[in-house]
Design an enzyme around this catalytic site. Structure first.
Site, PDB file in Angstrom:
ATOM      1  CD  GLU A  56     -11.205  24.581  18.022  1.00 42.36           C
ATOM      2  OE1 GLU A  56     -11.005  23.500  17.272  1.00 42.36           O
ATOM      3  OE2 GLU A  56     -11.674  25.640  17.167  1.00 42.36           O
ATOM      4  CG  ASP A  57     -15.298  21.275  19.832  1.00 39.21           C
ATOM      5  OD1 ASP A  57     -15.074  22.543  19.766  1.00 39.21           O
ATOM      6  OD2 ASP A  57     -15.472  20.393  18.901  1.00 39.21           O
TER       7      ASP A  57
END
Ligand code: MN
Length: 512
Positions: free
Chosen positions: A75-76
């Site tokens: 996600e990051d």
């Protein structure tokens, strides 16, 4: 949270190979998150490490711990799932993918609200459903718990938002899968941010109260210890203090009077086996006057989340009201760690089995609704159309547990009728059902069953399903079976679902 601390903790539980894998994942995540910072100003990597640490403490399997370390990578950072799969295997990438999906589901929840029932409770069930593997949810809980533990760095507005969501969704999820201790940790932290004044007020109120009763309780405890050892019963006794948040909830129920709350502090008696639990209950009742209405047998009838214990509240000769909770070590472990406890027990033995069969093999009967939900969720994902009503009744309704006279447990939606039960046991039992007895008493076809009921079906070979039974079933399963039988008997036409509804409506109109 340093890498070395996590590895040291892990070394108590996992094999050397697993530790090497863990170190590999930690190094990988460290390099991926390099340069990123938490709002506290610390390097971002302390967060995934803290999540991994919680998962180790909860006794999760190594795949979950690895996924905990890697949970924010996709996600990051630039990391892809393929990269994770090639380095750490399919199972780990599957879990990381699940965690990412749950985050997405949460942010997309608004859209889902438009066609799913809107209560918060459903939200928590929905998250469990989309997560596919319960381990994903457990990783998510660790993620949330650490975010709460570091909530002070967020702006106040955001703090309240996270706190509310934690209380309404994540604490509920923890409760649903029986993780009592995590539920409590989430509730206490979230509540302290949501309503700091009330939290501190209740905390000091509790402190004052406990000072007085702790000494008195000590006397009772010694008395009980003596009596149990006289009867040669091995037991561990300790006091448990009610959490601030559950005090708050209870106070709202009893109109704010703390004197009406009997279980601010309770004594917990932990013994070796089930039989001893009942023996101890008997001993307590011969020593003190029990308050009959407050005796609860959650061993014979577990709470829907699988919690088991005997509860009793007694009056001591010097007028003190004391609550006791009696359970085995296993029940205690389950009450604290819930589903996480079952991973710990089964992991080594059936690792291969687990991977193949996913959650199904591990869930205790009380939690099989999770599997059912995940199956429905999978069908939804495969593009199968499932009616809103079916979601409502089967998937999102609350569950009750009823018993056959032989003691088999059946899990049904709340509001289920006797015929639903009969069809659940076997479609032939449903077909020839003639009458019902519930807890030994004749029970009408249209009266819903209640949690803990013992249901006995009387069948007659010549008895056949009737058309008006269609109003006497509530589950999709029973309705489907019944319709098939009615069609076979020629009682109803073999028509499409929609046509059948129109037909029924017209019929009802005609009947007036
Ligand atoms: Mn995270």
């Amino acid at each position: 949270m340093k890498k070395r601390e996590v590895l040291e903790l892990a070394s108590q539980t996992y094999t050397d190979d697993q530790l090497a894998e863990l170190e590999h994942a930690m190094d990988f995540a460290t390099s991926k998150h390099r340069g990123q910072k938490r709002l506290s100003g610390e390097p971002y990597i302390i967060h995934p490490f803290a999540v991994a640490r919680l998962l180790i403490e909860w006794g999760m399997d190594m795949d979950s711990v690895l996924a905990g370390v890697l949970h924010d990578c996709v996600e990051d950072t630039e990391t892809t799932l393929d990269e994770i799969e090639s380095l750490f295997g399919r199972d780990v990438s599957f879990l990381v993918d699940g965690v990412t999906k749950v985050s997405q589901a949460r942010s997309g929840m608004r859209d889902l609200d438009s066609y799913l029932p809107q209560t918060k409770d459903n939200l928590s069930k929905l998250l469990i459903a989309v997560s596919q593997d319960v381990r994903v949810i457990i990783i998510k809980l660790a993620d949330r718990l650490h975010n709460l533990q570091t909530l002070q760095y967020l702006p106040v507005e955001k703090q309240k938002k996270v706190a509310r969501e934690s209380l309404e969704v994540f604490a509920q999820i923890a409760d649903r899968i029986g993780m009592g201790r995590v539920r409590m940790q989430i509730e206490e932290l979230a509540f302290s941010y949501l309503d700091p004044r009330e939290f501190n007020h209740l905390k000091s109120l509790m402190k004052k109260r406990l000072g007085k009763s702790t000494r008195k309780l000590g006397t009772v405890r010694i008395e009980v210890e003596k009596e149990l050892s006289k009867q040669h019963i091995q037991a561990e006794i300790n006091g448990r203090v009610k959490s601030i948040y559950s005090l708050y909830k209870k106070l709202r129920k009893v109109n704010g009077n703390i004197d009406d709350i009997y279980d601010l502090m309770a004594l917990r008696i932990i013994v070796d086996d089930k039989e001893t639990c009942y023996k101890v209950l008997g001993i307590l009742h011969s020593m003190y006057q029990p308050m009959i209405a407050r005796i609860k047998d959650y061993i014979a009838v577990p709470k829907p989340n699988g919690y088991q214990s005997l509860h009793t509240t007694v009056l001591t000769p010097n007028e003190q009201i004391v609550e006791f909770q009696i359970r085995t070590h296993e029940m205690h472990d389950y009450a604290e760690r819930g589903l996480a406890a079952s991973f710990h027990y089964h992991e080594q033995k059936s690792k291969k089995n687990y991977v193949r069969k996913k959650t199904a093999v591990h869930l205790p009967t009380e939690l099989q609704w999770i599997t059912q939900m995940q199956e429905v969720a999978a069908r939804l994902r495969d593009g199968e159309k499932i009616s809103k009503k079916q979601l409502n009744v089967d998937l999102f309704g609350d569950r009750i547990f009823v018993f056959s006279p032989k003691g088999d447990i059946y899990n049904m939606p709340e509001g289920a009728l006797p015929l639903d039960f009969a069809y659940l046991v076997h479609s032939d039992i449903g077909k020839h059902a003639y009458s019902f007895r519930v807890n030994g008493v004749i029970h009408p076809f249209d009266k819903p069953l209640a949690n803990g009921d013992v249901v006995e079906v009387t069948t007659r070979k010549l008895s056949q399903p009737k058309k008006d039974w269609q109003d006497l079933v509530t589950t999709t399963h029973a309705r489907t079976k019944l319709r098939m039988q009615l069609r076979k008997l020629g009682v109803i036409q073999a028509v499409s679902g929609a046509a059948a509804i129109i037909h029924d409506k017209a019929l009802r109109k005609k009947r007036g």
